[in-house]
Design a protein around this motif. Structure first.
Motif, short mmCIF file in Angstrom:
data_model
loop_
_atom_site.label_atom_id
_atom_site.label_comp_id
_atom_site.label_asym_id
_atom_site.label_seq_id
_atom_site.Cartn_x
_atom_site.Cartn_y
_atom_site.Cartn_z
N SER A 124 0.74 -1.22 0.06
CA SER A 124 -0.37 -0.15 -0.24
C SER A 124 1.15 1.04 0.34
CB SER A 124 -0.90 0.05 0.96
OG SER A 124 -1.26 1.01 0.99
N PRO A 125 0.21 2.28 -0.75
CA PRO A 125 1.01 3.38 -0.60
C PRO A 125 0.60 3.96 0.82
CG PRO A 125 -0.96 3.53 -1.75
CD PRO A 125 -1.18 2.39 -1.82
N GLN A 214 -11.94 10.28 1.79
CA GLN A 214 -12.70 9.96 1.14
C GLN A 214 -14.53 11.41 2.09
OE1 GLN A 214 -13.78 6.27 0.78
NE2 GLN A 214 -12.52 6.39 -1.33
N ALA A 215 -13.74 11.06 3.01
CA ALA A 215 -15.11 12.09 4.15
C ALA A 215 -14.51 13.79 4.29
CB ALA A 215 -14.50 11.51 5.21
N GLY A 216 -13.17 14.33 3.15
CA GLY A 216 -13.31 15.00 3.38
C GLY A 216 -12.81 15.89 4.32
N THR A 217 -12.37 15.16 5.32
CA THR A 217 -11.48 16.08 6.45
C THR A 217 -9.84 16.33 6.26
OG1 THR A 217 -11.51 13.38 7.41
CG2 THR A 217 -13.09 14.87 8.20
N VAL A 218 -9.32 15.28 5.62
CA VAL A 218 -7.89 15.83 5.01
C VAL A 218 -7.63 15.81 3.51
CG1 VAL A 218 -6.81 14.21 7.43
CG2 VAL A 218 -6.84 13.50 5.31
N ARG A 219 -6.14 15.93 2.58
CA ARG A 219 -6.41 16.86 1.87
C ARG A 219 -4.66 15.43 1.31
NH1 ARG A 219 -6.60 21.27 1.94
NH2 ARG A 219 -5.05 22.04 1.52
N PRO A 230 -3.89 4.08 -7.75
CA PRO A 230 -5.20 3.54 -8.63
C PRO A 230 -6.97 4.02 -8.32
CG PRO A 230 -4.13 2.08 -9.00
CD PRO A 230 -3.49 2.12 -8.24
N PHE A 231 -6.69 3.83 -6.58
CA PHE A 231 -8.00 4.47 -5.81
C PHE A 231 -7.68 5.52 -5.64
CE2 PHE A 231 -4.73 2.45 -2.92
CZ PHE A 231 -4.48 3.74 -2.23
N LEU A 232 -6.97 6.16 -5.55
CA LEU A 232 -6.88 7.80 -6.23
C LEU A 232 -6.19 8.86 -6.32
CD1 LEU A 232 -6.61 8.25 -1.88
CD2 LEU A 232 -8.30 8.49 -2.92
N LEU A 287 -8.66 -1.90 1.88
CA LEU A 287 -8.09 -1.86 2.41
C LEU A 287 -7.22 -0.39 1.98
CD1 LEU A 287 -7.13 -4.42 4.72
CD2 LEU A 287 -8.49 -1.91 5.61
N GLY A 288 -7.11 0.09 0.83
CA GLY A 288 -6.04 0.85 -0.03
C GLY A 288 -4.86 0.15 -0.08
N ALA A 289 -5.17 -1.42 -0.98
CA ALA A 289 -4.17 -2.33 -0.68
C ALA A 289 -3.89 -2.77 -1.69
CB ALA A 289 -3.81 -2.70 0.59
N TYR A 290 -3.13 -3.39 -2.70
CA TYR A 290 -3.35 -4.55 -3.97
C TYR A 290 -2.65 -5.28 -2.99
CZ TYR A 290 -1.86 0.66 -4.65
OH TYR A 290 -1.70 1.97 -5.15
N ALA A 291 -3.31 -6.42 -3.57
CA ALA A 291 -2.51 -7.65 -3.70
C ALA A 291 -1.21 -8.56 -4.32
CB ALA A 291 -3.68 -9.28 -3.40
N ILE A 292 -0.37 -8.73 -3.90
CA ILE A 292 0.63 -9.24 -5.04
C ILE A 292 0.26 -10.74 -5.14
CG2 ILE A 292 3.44 -9.14 -5.50
CD1 ILE A 292 2.80 -6.23 -3.50
N GLY A 293 1.23 -11.35 -4.14
CA GLY A 293 1.42 -12.83 -3.99
C GLY A 293 2.85 -12.70 -5.68
N SER A 294 3.47 -13.10 -3.97
CA SER A 294 5.30 -12.93 -5.05
C SER A 294 5.49 -14.98 -4.69
CB SER A 294 6.06 -12.46 -5.02
OG SER A 294 6.44 -12.84 -3.77
N SER A 295 7.18 -15.33 -5.83
CA SER A 295 7.66 -16.91 -5.59
C SER A 295 8.00 -16.26 -4.33
CB SER A 295 8.32 -16.74 -6.62
OG SER A 295 9.68 -15.82 -6.76
N PRO A 296 8.52 -17.55 -3.65
CA PRO A 296 10.07 -16.93 -2.60
C PRO A 296 10.80 -16.46 -2.75
CG PRO A 296 8.42 -19.50 -2.14
CD PRO A 296 8.13 -19.03 -3.49
N LYS A 297 11.41 -16.76 -3.79
CA LYS A 297 12.13 -15.87 -4.00
C LYS A 297 12.38 -14.58 -4.47
CE LYS A 297 16.44 -16.05 -7.34
NZ LYS A 297 16.94 -16.51 -8.37
#
Length: 322
Positions: A124-125, A214-219, A230-232, A287-297
């Motif tokens: 997630s950023p 999204q609520a506009g309380t912060v920028r 992508p979600f923002l 949650l504002g996160a991305y699924a990755i799923g990588s190899s162990p290496k």
């Protein structure tokens, strides 16, 4: 008679071999425990429980998530290495796992030798936030004031050595500006003081930031990843203003060092499959996160790259865990 005994011996050997193979494919035959190094309700906890539910149904076996917070993940990691390398005890770590050797000079384990990478799970950023009525409209505004009045600005973060703390230190390093880093006991208290006007800037991760934005309380002035989230999509990346800037918070699955290769491959396959289910992807997106799923290496390479990237920055900033 000799032939008869030979046939019996061969048959017993085959039975034994089949028994070993059956034992190997029977994993898991008892509950699997996943340690979470942070308190319940946070991003790591939600990720571990979401994945645990999916793989539990795949396996037909219970997955127990145990929260063992303390010392930036050291407490849970130490508990993991006390377990056998049989796959029945795992841990979901955050990106701080790669930087703890610089924050805790006397770690009770070796960050590389004592763990088996299984998969990079998600990322997630982080976001640089200001209050909705802040005079700062862009990251350029912040940098301009920081250069005009060195030391006049401070930023909140979730604690020493966290990804949000390092995000601020990287900005200071690459933009060559002076910002005071103010540690909090988590991202929520940091946002609370931002909202209350006690601090002008705050770095927070995606799960903490999205709802407030999204609520506009912060920028959000900027995202910390190289590309826009992508979600923002309207929020620029810091790299658009500060060339070379790129950081994130990531989460990954580790086992005890010395795990058998076939067991690692099975765990990798099952957890990557869980990450690719729509239910998990949808939960992570919220949650504002991305699924990755990588190899162990690939996960091992990521840990080592972050270790090399952040070491000089942490040393230059003189950061030490309390």
């Amino acid at each position: 008679m000799g032939r008869w005994f030979g046939a019996v011996a061969t048959a017993l050997a085959l039975l034994a071999a089949n028994g070993v193979a059956a034992a190997q494919t029977a994993f898991p035959s008892k509950p699997v425990h996943i340690f979470v190094p942070y308190a319940a309700g946070g991003a790591v906890d939600i990720l571990a429980r979401t994945l645990g539910d999916v793989v539990s149904r795949q396996w037909g076996q219970t997955v127990v998530v145990e929260n063992r917070p303390g010392a930036g993940g050291v407490v849970a990691s130490q508990a993991l290495i006390a377990s056998p390398p049989d796959g029945y005890t795992l841990i979901v770590v955050a990106s701080g796992h790669a930087t703890n050797p610089f924050l805790y000079p006397k770690l009770p384990y070796d960050t590389f030798k004592d763990f088996t990478p299984i998969s990079l799970l998600a990322s997630s950023p982080n976001f640089l936030l200001v209050r909705a009525d802040s005079p700062f409209k862009t990251l350029g505004d912040v940098i301009a004031q920081a250069k005009a009045k060195p030391g006049s600005l401070s930023f909140a973060h979730a604690g020493l050595g966290t990804s949000t703390h390092l995000a601020g230190e990287l900005l200071k390093n690459l933009a060559q500006i002076d910002l005071e880093a103010i540690p909090y006991k988590g991202g929520a208290p940091a946002i609370n003081d931002l909202l209350g006007g006690q601090i002008p800037l705050s770095f927070n991760n995606g799960p903490e930031s999205v709802g407030q934005i999204q609520a506009g309380t912060v920028r959000a002035l900027a995202a910390t990843t190289a590309n826009r989230a992508p979600f923002l999509p309207d929020v620029p990346s810091i790299g658009e203003t500060v060339p070379g800037y790129d950081t994130e918070v990531w989460w990954g699955l580790l086992g005890r060092g010395g795990m058998p290769r076939d067991l690692v491959e099975k765990l990798n396959k099952d957890f990557v499959a869980a990450l690719n289910t729509e239910a998990v992807k949808e939960r992570l997106n919220k949650l504002g996160a991305y699924a990755i799923g990588s190899s162990p290496k690939a996960f091992d390479t990521k840990i080592r790259a972050d270790y090399e990237k952040w070491g000089p920055i942490i040393r230059a900033a003189g950061i030490r865990a309390e």
